[in-house]
Motif scaffolding. Structure first.
Motif, PDB file in Angstrom:
ATOM      1  N   SER A 128       7.105   2.499 -14.994  1.00 12.68           N
ATOM      2  CA  SER A 128       6.215   2.618 -13.828  1.00 12.68           C
ATOM      3  C   SER A 128       6.399   1.487 -12.827  1.00 12.68           C
ATOM      4  CB  SER A 128       4.761   2.645 -14.295  1.00 12.68           C
ATOM      5  OG  SER A 128       4.414   1.413 -14.922  1.00 12.68           O
ATOM      6  N   VAL A 197       7.623  -1.521  -6.356  1.00  8.66           N
ATOM      7  CA  VAL A 197       6.905  -0.254  -6.302  1.00  8.66           C
ATOM      8  C   VAL A 197       6.334   0.031  -7.687  1.00  8.66           C
ATOM      9  CG1 VAL A 197       7.002   2.195  -5.716  1.00  8.66           C
ATOM     10  CG2 VAL A 197       8.491   0.569  -4.531  1.00  8.66           C
ATOM     11  N   LEU A 199       3.747   2.692 -10.119  1.00 10.50           N
ATOM     12  CA  LEU A 199       2.994   3.929 -10.288  1.00 10.50           C
ATOM     13  C   LEU A 199       1.593   3.556 -10.757  1.00 10.50           C
ATOM     14  CD1 LEU A 199       5.461   6.401 -12.067  1.00 10.50           C
ATOM     15  CD2 LEU A 199       4.521   6.613  -9.764  1.00 10.50           C
ATOM     16  N   LYS A 210       2.557   6.310  -5.888  1.00 14.93           N
ATOM     17  CA  LYS A 210       3.512   5.213  -5.787  1.00 14.93           C
ATOM     18  C   LYS A 210       2.945   4.199  -4.791  1.00 14.93           C
ATOM     19  CE  LYS A 210       7.106   8.749  -6.188  1.00 14.93           C
ATOM     20  NZ  LYS A 210       8.234   9.433  -5.506  1.00 14.93           N
TER      21      LYS A 210
END
Length: 227
Positions: A128, A197, A199, A210
Motif C-alpha cells: 500500500s 503514494v 492506499l 490513493k
C-alpha cells in the motif's frame, strides 16, 4: 528513512523504507482501531516531530499486516523515536521504484483521476506504499463541494503523470497542505519531485483512495529549503 508523516484522523500516518532496502517499507501504527500515530507516540527524543527525509530509529513490537496494508507494524508506545541523520536527493534516487501504474487504474472520484480502487480489489494487493519520481506536479487548491452547496472546505490535489497515466490525488502531506491552503484557489506548478503514494483506509463508498502522503521537491532539498 521517513518518507511520510501525513494527516490521518486526529493523528498521523508515518511510513518509511528501512535503510539499505529498496522494498522494506514500514508503517508504524498504534493499537487503536484505525492505527493513527499520536503526537506523543511519534515524538523524537528532543520533543520534535519526525520530518520527511529524517533517518530515525523506531521501536516496534510486532508486524500487524491488515489486508493490502502489509507494511503495518505495531509501535512501542513506551519508547521515544530517535533521529539518526538526514537524507538528501541522492539517497532518494537509490530508493526510486520503477514499477508500472499505481496499483489498479480505471476508477476515479468526481474530482480525481485514477484515485481510488474498489476495496474488494484492493484486498488482493500485496502493498500500500510506493515512492515514485515525477518530472513536475501541479497542485490544485479548490473547494470541491461548491457544486453541491458546500463552499467552506478547501483542499489540495496533486496532478501528475506516472508510467503513462494521469493522476489527480488528494494531498495529505500536512506541510504542503498548510503552505498551499494559505494561497488563493488556483493551480501551482512545482518541478521534479519524489512522491510517496499511500492506499488509505477503506472508505464508506467501498473504495480505498490513493493519497499523496508526502512531496519531496528536488529544488527545495538541494537548496536546503525543504520543509
Amino acid at each position: 528513512m521517513c518518507l511520510a508523516n501525513s494527516r490521518k484522523h486526529a493523528g498521523r500516518c508515518v511510513a518509511g523504507i528501512v535503510e539499505g532496502s529498496q522494498t522494506g517499507w514500514i508503517r508504524p501504527v498504534s493499537a487503536r482501531p484505525t492505527g493513527e500515530v499520536s503526537q506523543g507516540e511519534r515524538q523524537l527524543e528532543d520533543g520534535s516531530d519526525p520530518r520527511v527525509l529524517d533517518i530515525i530509529s523506531v521501536p516496534l513490537l510486532q508486524p500487524q499486516p491488515h489486508n493490502y496494508q502489509s507494511e503495518n507494524w505495531i509501535l512501542d508506545p513506551n519508547q521515544r523515536w530517535r533521529k539518526i541523520g538526514r537524507a538528501g536527493w541522492g539517497e532518494l534516487l537509490t530508493l526510486e521504484q520503477h514499477s508500472g501504474p499505481l496499483w489498479i487504474n480505471g476508477y476515479s472520484s468526481y474530482h480525481g483521476s485514477n484515485d481510488r480502487v474498489p476495496t474488494r480489489q484492493a484486498d488482493t494487493l500485496g502493498n500500500s506504499l510506493k515512492l515514485i519520481r515525477v518530472s513536475r506536479v501541479r497542485l490544485q487548491v479548490h473547494v470541491p463541494g461548491i457544486a453541491f452547496g458546500d463552499s467552506t472546505r478547501r483542499v489540495v490535489r496533486a496532478h501528475f503523470r506516472h508510467a503513462g497515466s494521469q493522476y489527480i490525488l488528494s494531498v495529505t502531506d500536512p506541510d504542503y497542505e498548510h503552505a498551499y491552503l494559505a494561497k488563493r484557489d488556483g493551480i501551482y506548478e512545482i518541478g521534479e519531485s519524489f512522491i510517496t503514494v499511500s492506499l488509505g483506509e477503506p472508505h464508506t463508498d467501498e473504495c480505498t483512495y490513493k493519497l499523496v502522503a508526502a512531496i519531496m521537491e528536488r529544488a527545495r532539498i538541494e537548496t536546503g529549503s525543504e520543509k
